[in-house]
Write a protein that holds these residues in place. Sequence first.
Motif, mmCIF file in Angstrom:
data_model
loop_
_atom_site.group_PDB
_atom_site.id
_atom_site.type_symbol
_atom_site.label_atom_id
_atom_site.label_comp_id
_atom_site.label_asym_id
_atom_site.label_seq_id
_atom_site.Cartn_x
_atom_site.Cartn_y
_atom_site.Cartn_z
ATOM 1 N N SER A 24 -43.924 35.540 46.433
ATOM 2 C CA SER A 24 -42.576 35.086 45.786
ATOM 3 C C SER A 24 -41.920 34.155 46.453
ATOM 4 C CB SER A 24 -41.638 36.423 45.405
ATOM 5 O OG SER A 24 -42.395 37.640 45.104
ATOM 6 N N PHE A 25 -41.476 33.099 45.899
ATOM 7 C CA PHE A 25 -40.307 32.082 46.476
ATOM 8 C C PHE A 25 -39.834 31.566 45.363
ATOM 9 C CE2 PHE A 25 -43.103 28.523 45.559
ATOM 10 C CZ PHE A 25 -44.375 28.878 45.692
ATOM 11 N N THR A 26 -38.781 30.583 45.679
ATOM 12 C CA THR A 26 -38.088 29.579 44.778
ATOM 13 C C THR A 26 -37.862 28.415 45.405
ATOM 14 O OG1 THR A 26 -35.944 30.629 45.607
ATOM 15 C CG2 THR A 26 -36.821 31.300 43.430
ATOM 16 N N VAL A 27 -38.003 27.359 44.659
ATOM 17 C CA VAL A 27 -37.670 25.951 45.027
ATOM 18 C C VAL A 27 -36.556 25.457 44.449
ATOM 19 C CG1 VAL A 27 -38.531 23.741 45.391
ATOM 20 C CG2 VAL A 27 -40.172 25.734 45.270
ATOM 21 N N GLU A 28 -35.599 24.995 45.018
ATOM 22 C CA GLU A 28 -34.131 24.577 44.562
ATOM 23 C C GLU A 28 -34.497 23.050 43.777
ATOM 24 O OE1 GLU A 28 -29.922 23.695 46.340
ATOM 25 O OE2 GLU A 28 -30.994 25.473 47.272
ATOM 26 N N GLU A 29 -33.831 22.834 42.917
ATOM 27 C CA GLU A 29 -33.999 21.550 42.165
ATOM 28 C C GLU A 29 -33.552 20.326 43.349
ATOM 29 O OE1 GLU A 29 -33.387 21.575 37.434
ATOM 30 O OE2 GLU A 29 -31.892 20.432 38.409
ATOM 31 N N GLY A 30 -34.201 19.106 43.174
ATOM 32 C CA GLY A 30 -33.838 18.117 44.136
ATOM 33 C C GLY A 30 -34.209 18.322 45.843
ATOM 34 N N THR A 31 -34.947 19.046 45.976
ATOM 35 C CA THR A 31 -35.343 19.411 47.408
ATOM 36 C C THR A 31 -36.660 19.073 47.861
ATOM 37 O OG1 THR A 31 -35.830 21.801 47.050
ATOM 38 C CG2 THR A 31 -33.478 21.240 47.686
ATOM 39 N N LEU A 32 -36.922 19.007 48.984
ATOM 40 C CA LEU A 32 -38.340 18.612 49.475
ATOM 41 C C LEU A 32 -38.689 19.983 50.201
ATOM 42 C CD1 LEU A 32 -40.744 16.953 50.613
ATOM 43 C CD2 LEU A 32 -39.028 16.033 52.325
ATOM 44 N N PHE A 33 -39.667 20.617 49.802
ATOM 45 C CA PHE A 33 -40.284 21.831 49.882
ATOM 46 C C PHE A 33 -41.701 21.751 50.494
ATOM 47 C CE2 PHE A 33 -42.378 25.859 49.027
ATOM 48 C CZ PHE A 33 -41.233 26.767 49.127
ATOM 49 N N ALA A 34 -41.943 22.374 51.827
ATOM 50 C CA ALA A 34 -43.268 22.230 52.498
ATOM 51 C C ALA A 34 -43.909 23.706 52.410
ATOM 52 C CB ALA A 34 -42.910 21.603 53.701
ATOM 53 N N PHE A 35 -45.030 23.550 52.184
ATOM 54 C CA PHE A 35 -45.892 24.793 52.141
ATOM 55 C C PHE A 35 -47.010 24.599 53.191
ATOM 56 C CE2 PHE A 35 -48.280 27.594 48.791
ATOM 57 C CZ PHE A 35 -47.182 28.598 48.912
ATOM 58 N N LEU A 36 -46.844 25.495 54.034
ATOM 59 C CA LEU A 36 -47.644 25.300 55.209
ATOM 60 C C LEU A 36 -48.819 26.303 55.430
ATOM 61 C CD1 LEU A 36 -45.279 24.462 58.454
ATOM 62 C CD2 LEU A 36 -46.811 22.906 57.240
ATOM 63 N N ILE A 158 -40.809 17.105 38.936
ATOM 64 C CA ILE A 158 -41.331 17.570 40.129
ATOM 65 C C ILE A 158 -42.690 16.916 40.584
ATOM 66 C CG2 ILE A 158 -42.199 19.690 41.328
ATOM 67 C CD1 ILE A 158 -41.035 21.487 39.455
ATOM 68 N N LEU A 159 -42.694 16.621 41.833
ATOM 69 C CA LEU A 159 -43.785 15.936 42.163
ATOM 70 C C LEU A 159 -44.740 16.948 42.916
ATOM 71 C CD1 LEU A 159 -45.865 13.418 42.612
ATOM 72 C CD2 LEU A 159 -44.579 12.640 44.499
ATOM 73 N N PHE A 160 -46.061 17.315 42.922
ATOM 74 C CA PHE A 160 -46.714 18.119 43.628
ATOM 75 C C PHE A 160 -47.623 17.277 44.368
ATOM 76 C CE2 PHE A 160 -45.392 21.200 40.345
ATOM 77 C CZ PHE A 160 -45.436 22.236 41.189
ATOM 78 N N GLN A 182 -38.223 8.546 50.564
ATOM 79 C CA GLN A 182 -37.202 7.648 49.906
ATOM 80 C C GLN A 182 -36.787 7.906 48.598
ATOM 81 O OE1 GLN A 182 -38.191 3.586 49.956
ATOM 82 N NE2 GLN A 182 -36.064 2.942 49.283
ATOM 83 N N LEU A 183 -38.118 8.272 47.783
ATOM 84 C CA LEU A 183 -38.146 8.682 46.394
ATOM 85 C C LEU A 183 -37.431 9.922 46.130
ATOM 86 C CD1 LEU A 183 -41.611 8.471 45.242
ATOM 87 C CD2 LEU A 183 -39.909 8.239 43.715
ATOM 88 N N GLN A 184 -37.700 10.917 47.128
ATOM 89 C CA GLN A 184 -36.968 12.122 46.687
ATOM 90 C C GLN A 184 -35.539 11.996 46.930
ATOM 91 O OE1 GLN A 184 -35.482 14.471 49.528
ATOM 92 N NE2 GLN A 184 -35.255 15.639 47.544
ATOM 93 N N LEU A 185 -35.001 11.580 48.113
ATOM 94 C CA LEU A 185 -33.722 10.853 48.441
ATOM 95 C C LEU A 185 -32.811 10.410 47.191
ATOM 96 C CD1 LEU A 185 -33.253 10.412 52.112
ATOM 97 C CD2 LEU A 185 -32.192 12.066 50.864
ATOM 98 N N GLU A 186 -33.429 9.245 46.946
ATOM 99 C CA GLU A 186 -32.894 8.400 45.816
ATOM 100 C C GLU A 186 -32.893 8.789 44.472
ATOM 101 O OE1 GLU A 186 -34.196 4.248 46.753
ATOM 102 O OE2 GLU A 186 -33.390 4.397 48.685
ATOM 103 N N THR A 187 -33.911 9.538 44.252
ATOM 104 C CA THR A 187 -34.044 9.950 42.887
ATOM 105 C C THR A 187 -33.684 11.501 42.236
ATOM 106 O OG1 THR A 187 -36.394 10.551 42.717
ATOM 107 C CG2 THR A 187 -35.820 8.123 42.410
ATOM 108 N N ASN A 188 -33.550 12.268 43.512
ATOM 109 C CA ASN A 188 -33.236 13.638 43.582
ATOM 110 C C ASN A 188 -34.303 14.506 42.923
ATOM 111 O OD1 ASN A 188 -31.444 15.466 44.208
ATOM 112 N ND2 ASN A 188 -30.579 15.893 41.984
ATOM 113 N N MET A 189 -35.582 13.861 43.078
ATOM 114 C CA MET A 189 -36.823 14.677 42.653
ATOM 115 C C MET A 189 -36.931 15.812 43.310
ATOM 116 S SD MET A 189 -40.177 12.532 41.540
ATOM 117 C CE MET A 189 -40.380 12.069 43.234
ATOM 118 N N THR A 190 -37.701 16.843 42.710
ATOM 119 C CA THR A 190 -38.118 17.788 43.754
ATOM 120 C C THR A 190 -39.400 17.396 44.075
ATOM 121 O OG1 THR A 190 -36.871 19.428 42.177
ATOM 122 C CG2 THR A 190 -38.654 20.295 43.853
ATOM 123 N N VAL A 191 -39.725 17.804 45.437
ATOM 124 C CA VAL A 191 -41.161 17.296 46.095
ATOM 125 C C VAL A 191 -41.522 18.659 46.675
ATOM 126 C CG1 VAL A 191 -42.553 15.831 47.495
ATOM 127 C CG2 VAL A 191 -40.618 14.931 46.402
#
Length: 306
Positions: A24-36, A158-160, A182-191
């Motif tokens: 279980s987990f959540t990803v906030e909109e507009g953030t960069l989320f890393a799955f290791l 969201i970009l996966f 840069q994309l993530q920061l400037e466009t507030n996309m979730t990555v």
Amino acid sequence: MKFAIQVDKLRKQYGEHRAVKGISFTVEEGTLFAFLGANGAGKSTTIEILCTLLEKTSGTVKINGHTLDASNDNAEIRKSIGVVFQQSLLDERLTVRENILHRGKTYGLSRGQLAENYQFVSTYLHLEDIEKRKYGTLSGGQKRRADIARALIHRPKILFLDEPTTGLDPQTRQFVWQAIKQLQLETNMTVFLTTHYMEEAAVAHHVIVLKQGEIVAEGTPDALKTKYAYDSMALVFHNSAEGSKWLKDNAISYTEKLGIYTIRVDSTLHALDLLKKAEPFIASFEVIKGTMDDVFLHIMAEEGAA
Ligand SMILES: Nc1ncnc2c1ncn2[C@@H]1O[C@H](COP(=O)(O)OP(=O)(O)OP(=O)(O)O)[C@@H](O)[C@H]1O
């Protein structure tokens, strides 16, 4: 707080093999989320389920407010995400531009919208120098730029990215990674990305560490570093015998290799305090910050090797 991704008790079983064990987990909109995770941890399985490409065994998943496997929702999910997998999906015989425009048309974009979106992706991924070349003739790094551009042509929320920089040389890796950030920061996309490179995870807003299908650690990189990594200081003494005696007298444990004494410090200020006290003995020193590599190695060792 709005969530781009909400995953609750997700399980995936391949026959008898439990690849994902109720995470279980959540990803906030507009953030960069890393799955290791180490090889076989279940990263690709999870990402494929989130992208509607693989059926889950159980659990609930919401992407951009759409519930996975609810009626019509998977089509809506697909429209709102972009995906870059390790294997490319572009046609080797077409040019980069043809490939990307062709993809855009499958989303039903109008001519004007397509031109606008193409301009957008071209700017971020620097396509000018490769857009007229056939995809099959490009280098690994150039292909990756085109792959990401294709995934972005419909301007997804969201970009996966499944290991987007694996196999690239360090310079190209840096270039591709800069474009993503840069994309993530400037466009507030979730990555949402999976990666083996700890320095990439270090700039994420949130990190999850997966091991054998289970989440074994999560938090911001700073929180993980505080918990699993520590700073250290390397010391070289004018006289090793005197220096090591000073450490022992002050009950400071150390390791020694080739005359370099390494001690653990709680913070840079702690290091400064020790330096002031030991100054007469010290010929040179270096404070070494804890890294995400330490975090990963520590977690893997703690939970037993994969
Ligand atoms: N189609 C399949 N059938 C059976 N087992 C599978 C299948 N796909 C994956 N697995 C197994 O499920 C587990 C998780 O695999 P997965 O590819 O999701 O891991 P990963 O973390 O992405 O690994 P990597 O970093 O190597 O890509 C592994 O033990 C793998 O062997």
